[in-house]
Design a protein around this motif. Sequence first.
Motif, PDB file in Angstrom:
ATOM      1  N   ARG A   1      -8.348  27.905  74.726  1.00 32.64           N
ATOM      2  CA  ARG A   1      -9.662  27.276  74.941  1.00 32.64           C
ATOM      3  C   ARG A   1     -10.781  28.122  74.338  1.00 32.64           C
ATOM      4  O   ARG A   1     -10.785  29.344  74.453  1.00 32.64           O
ATOM      5  CB  ARG A   1      -9.921  27.070  76.427  1.00 32.64           C
ATOM      6  CG  ARG A   1     -11.330  26.584  76.769  1.00 32.64           C
ATOM      7  CD  ARG A   1     -11.441  26.151  78.208  1.00 32.64           C
ATOM      8  NE  ARG A   1     -10.687  24.924  78.447  1.00 32.64           N
ATOM      9  CZ  ARG A   1     -10.619  24.310  79.633  1.00 32.64           C
ATOM     10  NH1 ARG A   1     -11.264  24.817  80.681  1.00 32.64           N
ATOM     11  NH2 ARG A   1      -9.920  23.203  79.769  1.00 32.64           N
ATOM     12  N   LEU A   2     -11.746  27.438  73.722  1.00 28.47           N
ATOM     13  CA  LEU A   2     -13.003  28.024  73.266  1.00 28.47           C
ATOM     14  C   LEU A   2     -14.124  27.294  73.992  1.00 28.47           C
ATOM     15  O   LEU A   2     -14.247  26.069  73.868  1.00 28.47           O
ATOM     16  CB  LEU A   2     -13.143  27.886  71.755  1.00 28.47           C
ATOM     17  CG  LEU A   2     -14.410  28.497  71.135  1.00 28.47           C
ATOM     18  CD1 LEU A   2     -14.376  30.016  71.282  1.00 28.47           C
ATOM     19  CD2 LEU A   2     -14.528  28.111  69.674  1.00 28.47           C
ATOM     20  N   GLN A   3     -14.975  28.042  74.748  1.00 27.25           N
ATOM     21  CA  GLN A   3     -15.924  27.399  75.658  1.00 27.25           C
ATOM     22  C   GLN A   3     -17.325  28.000  75.512  1.00 27.25           C
ATOM     23  O   GLN A   3     -17.611  29.078  76.029  1.00 27.25           O
ATOM     24  CB  GLN A   3     -15.432  27.558  77.097  1.00 27.25           C
ATOM     25  CG  GLN A   3     -16.327  26.923  78.148  1.00 27.25           C
ATOM     26  CD  GLN A   3     -15.623  26.796  79.481  1.00 27.25           C
ATOM     27  OE1 GLN A   3     -14.758  25.951  79.672  1.00 27.25           O
ATOM     28  NE2 GLN A   3     -15.976  27.654  80.417  1.00 27.25           N
TER      29      GLN A   3
ATOM     30  N   ILE B   1     -11.323  17.753  74.070  1.00 28.60           N
ATOM     31  CA  ILE B   1     -12.693  18.222  74.235  1.00 28.60           C
ATOM     32  C   ILE B   1     -13.168  17.861  75.637  1.00 28.60           C
ATOM     33  O   ILE B   1     -13.014  16.716  76.071  1.00 28.60           O
ATOM     34  CB  ILE B   1     -13.628  17.610  73.173  1.00 28.60           C
ATOM     35  CG1 ILE B   1     -13.224  18.094  71.780  1.00 28.60           C
ATOM     36  CG2 ILE B   1     -15.079  17.979  73.458  1.00 28.60           C
ATOM     37  CD1 ILE B   1     -14.043  17.493  70.662  1.00 28.60           C
ATOM     38  N   GLN B   2     -13.697  18.846  76.347  1.00 36.74           N
ATOM     39  CA  GLN B   2     -14.244  18.646  77.693  1.00 36.74           C
ATOM     40  C   GLN B   2     -15.741  18.972  77.705  1.00 36.74           C
ATOM     41  O   GLN B   2     -16.224  19.770  76.900  1.00 36.74           O
ATOM     42  CB  GLN B   2     -13.553  19.536  78.725  1.00 36.74           C
ATOM     43  CG  GLN B   2     -12.141  19.148  79.076  1.00 36.74           C
ATOM     44  CD  GLN B   2     -11.136  19.609  78.056  1.00 36.74           C
ATOM     45  OE1 GLN B   2     -10.168  18.917  77.790  1.00 36.74           O
ATOM     46  NE2 GLN B   2     -11.343  20.778  77.465  1.00 36.74           N
TER      47      GLN B   2
ATOM     48  N   SER C   1     -15.934  22.532  76.066  1.00 38.49           N
ATOM     49  CA  SER C   1     -14.825  23.379  75.651  1.00 38.49           C
ATOM     50  C   SER C   1     -13.916  22.610  74.705  1.00 38.49           C
ATOM     51  O   SER C   1     -13.813  21.376  74.780  1.00 38.49           O
ATOM     52  CB  SER C   1     -14.018  23.870  76.862  1.00 38.49           C
ATOM     53  OG  SER C   1     -13.500  22.772  77.598  1.00 38.49           O
ATOM     54  N   LEU C   2     -13.257  23.338  73.824  1.00 40.78           N
ATOM     55  CA  LEU C   2     -12.251  22.795  72.910  1.00 40.78           C
ATOM     56  C   LEU C   2     -10.918  23.409  73.272  1.00 40.78           C
ATOM     57  O   LEU C   2     -10.776  24.639  73.256  1.00 40.78           O
ATOM     58  CB  LEU C   2     -12.610  23.113  71.463  1.00 40.78           C
ATOM     59  CG  LEU C   2     -11.517  22.802  70.425  1.00 40.78           C
ATOM     60  CD1 LEU C   2     -11.257  21.296  70.362  1.00 40.78           C
ATOM     61  CD2 LEU C   2     -11.898  23.347  69.054  1.00 40.78           C
ATOM     62  N   ASP C   3      -9.933  22.570  73.613  1.00 39.44           N
ATOM     63  CA  ASP C   3      -8.574  23.027  73.912  1.00 39.44           C
ATOM     64  C   ASP C   3      -7.672  22.758  72.720  1.00 39.44           C
ATOM     65  O   ASP C   3      -7.630  21.631  72.207  1.00 39.44           O
ATOM     66  CB  ASP C   3      -8.016  22.306  75.140  1.00 39.44           C
ATOM     67  CG  ASP C   3      -8.692  22.739  76.426  1.00 39.44           C
ATOM     68  OD1 ASP C   3      -9.494  23.691  76.374  1.00 39.44           O
ATOM     69  OD2 ASP C   3      -8.420  22.123  77.473  1.00 39.44           O
ATOM     70  N   ILE C   4      -6.948  23.780  72.290  1.00 40.07           N
ATOM     71  CA  ILE C   4      -5.952  23.654  71.227  1.00 40.07           C
ATOM     72  C   ILE C   4      -4.592  23.751  71.908  1.00 40.07           C
ATOM     73  O   ILE C   4      -4.185  24.821  72.361  1.00 40.07           O
ATOM     74  CB  ILE C   4      -6.114  24.748  70.168  1.00 40.07           C
ATOM     75  CG1 ILE C   4      -7.555  24.724  69.607  1.00 40.07           C
ATOM     76  CG2 ILE C   4      -5.108  24.583  69.042  1.00 40.07           C
ATOM     77  CD1 ILE C   4      -7.877  25.886  68.703  1.00 40.07           C
TER      78      ILE C   4
ATOM     79  N   TRP D   1     -12.741  13.122  74.007  1.00 44.39           N
ATOM     80  CA  TRP D   1     -11.719  12.826  72.992  1.00 44.39           C
ATOM     81  C   TRP D   1     -10.519  13.744  73.171  1.00 44.39           C
ATOM     82  O   TRP D   1     -10.665  14.935  73.418  1.00 44.39           O
ATOM     83  CB  TRP D   1     -12.334  13.008  71.609  1.00 44.39           C
ATOM     84  CG  TRP D   1     -11.369  12.799  70.488  1.00 44.39           C
ATOM     85  CD1 TRP D   1     -10.996  11.620  69.911  1.00 44.39           C
ATOM     86  CD2 TRP D   1     -10.642  13.821  69.791  1.00 44.39           C
ATOM     87  NE1 TRP D   1     -10.091  11.838  68.916  1.00 44.39           N
ATOM     88  CE2 TRP D   1      -9.846  13.185  68.812  1.00 44.39           C
ATOM     89  CE3 TRP D   1     -10.580  15.211  69.907  1.00 44.39           C
ATOM     90  CZ2 TRP D   1      -9.014  13.881  67.943  1.00 44.39           C
ATOM     91  CZ3 TRP D   1      -9.738  15.916  69.053  1.00 44.39           C
ATOM     92  CH2 TRP D   1      -8.979  15.257  68.089  1.00 44.39           C
ATOM     93  N   LYS D   2      -9.329  13.184  73.012  1.00 42.16           N
ATOM     94  CA  LYS D   2      -8.107  13.977  73.173  1.00 42.16           C
ATOM     95  C   LYS D   2      -6.984  13.353  72.368  1.00 42.16           C
ATOM     96  O   LYS D   2      -6.953  12.141  72.117  1.00 42.16           O
ATOM     97  CB  LYS D   2      -7.714  14.062  74.654  1.00 42.16           C
ATOM     98  CG  LYS D   2      -7.349  12.717  75.281  1.00 42.16           C
ATOM     99  CD  LYS D   2      -7.092  12.866  76.769  1.00 42.16           C
ATOM    100  CE  LYS D   2      -6.557  11.583  77.403  1.00 42.16           C
ATOM    101  NZ  LYS D   2      -7.451  10.440  77.233  1.00 42.16           N
ATOM    102  N   ASN D   3      -6.023  14.198  71.964  1.00 47.29           N
ATOM    103  CA  ASN D   3      -4.767  13.733  71.372  1.00 47.29           C
ATOM    104  C   ASN D   3      -3.702  14.792  71.650  1.00 47.29           C
ATOM    105  O   ASN D   3      -3.873  15.639  72.518  1.00 47.29           O
ATOM    106  CB  ASN D   3      -4.931  13.432  69.876  1.00 47.29           C
ATOM    107  CG  ASN D   3      -5.296  14.669  69.067  1.00 47.29           C
ATOM    108  OD1 ASN D   3      -5.165  15.811  69.523  1.00 47.29           O
ATOM    109  ND2 ASN D   3      -5.775  14.461  67.850  1.00 47.29           N
ATOM    110  N   GLN D   4      -2.603  14.747  70.923  1.00 48.80           N
ATOM    111  CA  GLN D   4      -1.509  15.680  71.186  1.00 48.80           C
ATOM    112  C   GLN D   4      -1.877  17.128  70.863  1.00 48.80           C
ATOM    113  O   GLN D   4      -1.320  18.053  71.446  1.00 48.80           O
ATOM    114  CB  GLN D   4      -0.281  15.280  70.361  1.00 48.80           C
ATOM    115  CG  GLN D   4       0.375  13.991  70.816  1.00 48.80           C
ATOM    116  CD  GLN D   4       0.931  14.114  72.225  1.00 48.80           C
ATOM    117  OE1 GLN D   4       1.768  14.966  72.498  1.00 48.80           O
ATOM    118  NE2 GLN D   4       0.452  13.276  73.128  1.00 48.80           N
TER     119      GLN D   4
END
Length: 250
Positions: free
Chosen positions: A218-220, A155-156, A206-209, A148-151
């Motif tokens: 990134r939080l991984q 999420i990877q 990982s979560l990319d902000i 899932w991704k947006n602007q």
Amino acid sequence: MRHEVTRRVLAGMTALIATTLLSTTLHAQSAPEQTSGSAEPATQSQQPVAPKRTVQFARRIPVSYDNKWEAYGGMSFMNGQAGQNLPKRFNMGGLEGQATYWLTDRIGPVVDFRVEYGTTPVFPNPYQINRPVVRQMIGMGGVQYRGWKNQRFAIQYHGLVGVSAGKYDGGTRGGLNTPTNTPSANAVAVGLYSNRVKPIGAFGGSLDINGSYRWAIRLQPDLIVEHYGTEYRQFFSISTGLVWRFGHRQ
């Protein structure tokens, strides 16, 4: 007498007509200036100006995830077990670097390198060895999938496998009374592994902000699976840092 009255009436009418004509002329000359002066504010009021913050946001490049390369670097935390029969785990801190080559906006191969340091408890011993420093250098490769991704967020998910080189005798050097008096023998004598290279894997996400089109925070978190001892054991790792995206995928 009649002529005098007539003359005064005519003079008064003449003065009234002259005054009226003069007033009309002055009003006609001043009317365009008043109209042009009042039209300008009306024109400005008909053109609403967007708030400054909205204009600045509109100028930002949208995050399209069309980059070819992605580099990640950050600080990491990881726990583990430094000996087959040690009853307690230990904590390590270090650095992590990762690079991904995106084949599409969803999937790409990834390489990962980590170095971790920490102090570990050992068995009670007569050698004055207490909480020696141990190190793991980890190199892995695998696949990364972007979900899932947006602007603002992405999420990877990734699966990595490789090897870990563990150094466990760093705090056991010196003239100790072990049978061979070598660092490796000293480490084994207090319950630590000997220095070795063993298989390891990391499975997580990982979560990319996103901060912009180019960079993100990134939080991984990861599940770590290693085989330093006689069986596979599972541990936990987490890191945080910055992602830099570059290159353009055709």
